[in-house]
Design an enzyme around this catalytic site. Sequence first.
Site, short mmCIF file in Angstrom:
data_model
loop_
_atom_site.label_atom_id
_atom_site.label_comp_id
_atom_site.label_asym_id
_atom_site.label_seq_id
_atom_site.Cartn_x
_atom_site.Cartn_y
_atom_site.Cartn_z
NE ARG A 84 2.28 2.10 -3.76
CZ ARG A 84 1.75 3.66 -3.34
NH1 ARG A 84 2.47 3.86 -1.94
NH2 ARG A 84 1.52 5.15 -4.41
CD GLU A 125 -2.55 -1.02 0.68
OE1 GLU A 125 -1.30 -1.16 1.54
OE2 GLU A 125 -3.19 0.86 0.91
CG HIS A 178 -1.53 2.90 2.64
ND1 HIS A 178 -1.57 2.29 1.29
CD2 HIS A 178 -0.78 4.12 2.38
CE1 HIS A 178 -0.99 3.10 0.79
NE2 HIS A 178 -0.07 4.36 1.44
#
Length: 321
Positions: free
Chosen positions: A236, A265, A283
Amino acid sequence: MKKKVVLTKNYLEPAIDRLKEQFQLVVAEETGKDLGAVLKEHPDTEALIGFLSDKIDRQLIGLVPNLKIIANYAVGYNNIDVACALEKGIYVTHTPDVLTEATADLTMALALAVCRRIVESDAFMRAGRFEGWGAKLMLGKELRGSTFGVVGLGRIGLATARRAAGFGMKVVYYSKTRKPEAEERFGFTYARFVDVVKQSDILSLHLPYSEDVHHLFNEDTFDLMKPDAVFINVARGGLMDEAYLAEKLEKGGLFGAGLDVYEFEPKVTERLLKLKNVVMAPHIGSATDETRLEMAMMTVRGVAAALTGGRPDHLVPEWRA
Ligand code: DGY
């Protein structure tokens, strides 16, 4: 009357078809409205299937009083207010195991791409700059014999560590819980967090995000790393201070970085985009046909169980505690 399920964004067709067979399905993104507006229009929603990019907070949960389950289409679930769901007796499920191998593969792909300068080499070729074999052309970092550090030896950390060992790397790890079985079986070495950071030639993060570990990799931590180390983050973005990482890489304070996740993000720190020694993916840790389909089917099975009075599989750990 079929029960109502809201899916935030479209995903793989076989799962959509299965949902449509059993439930009244509303796909939020198809309405052109935000999730809050969709839930307000459908207060009788009994299941919500969300993506890791959907923030499912107390306010949203409060809009749907009949909600029985929030099924997250991801293994990480820091996008959901689990405490609120628990309070209201709403199940929260995620998609562990099925994406372990795909994510470990991507981790190694990033590590290899950075160490062997694959993206830079590809750009070099496409620019027509290859003039023949060169003794010093695109020299990179050897994996064999170097130290691969894993922070978080859970499912994905373990699968990645096994791959690293297969490349002839020595694996050191830090995890909240020590894993003697993995040490014995695969020869991994446990070390304190700071020692893993200091010793690693390639350092890979595999722990879930929570406020407690926000910016675990900050200025102090990054400065402990070897100046020619490689930093990999497929976990993350919030685990790292992205601006400081960019600064460090700009100054040549690391060999490079491989990133699949970003602090803000889908925004990416502009300075990273200019650096040749950073390999970035959007991702895609779990992005294989097989894995994404199985993840989607897991959400469908969870919803089906919860809406027929059963207890779904793959409840998040807070629910199982
Ligand atoms: C997850 O499922 O949490 C991953 O980040 C997806 O790639």
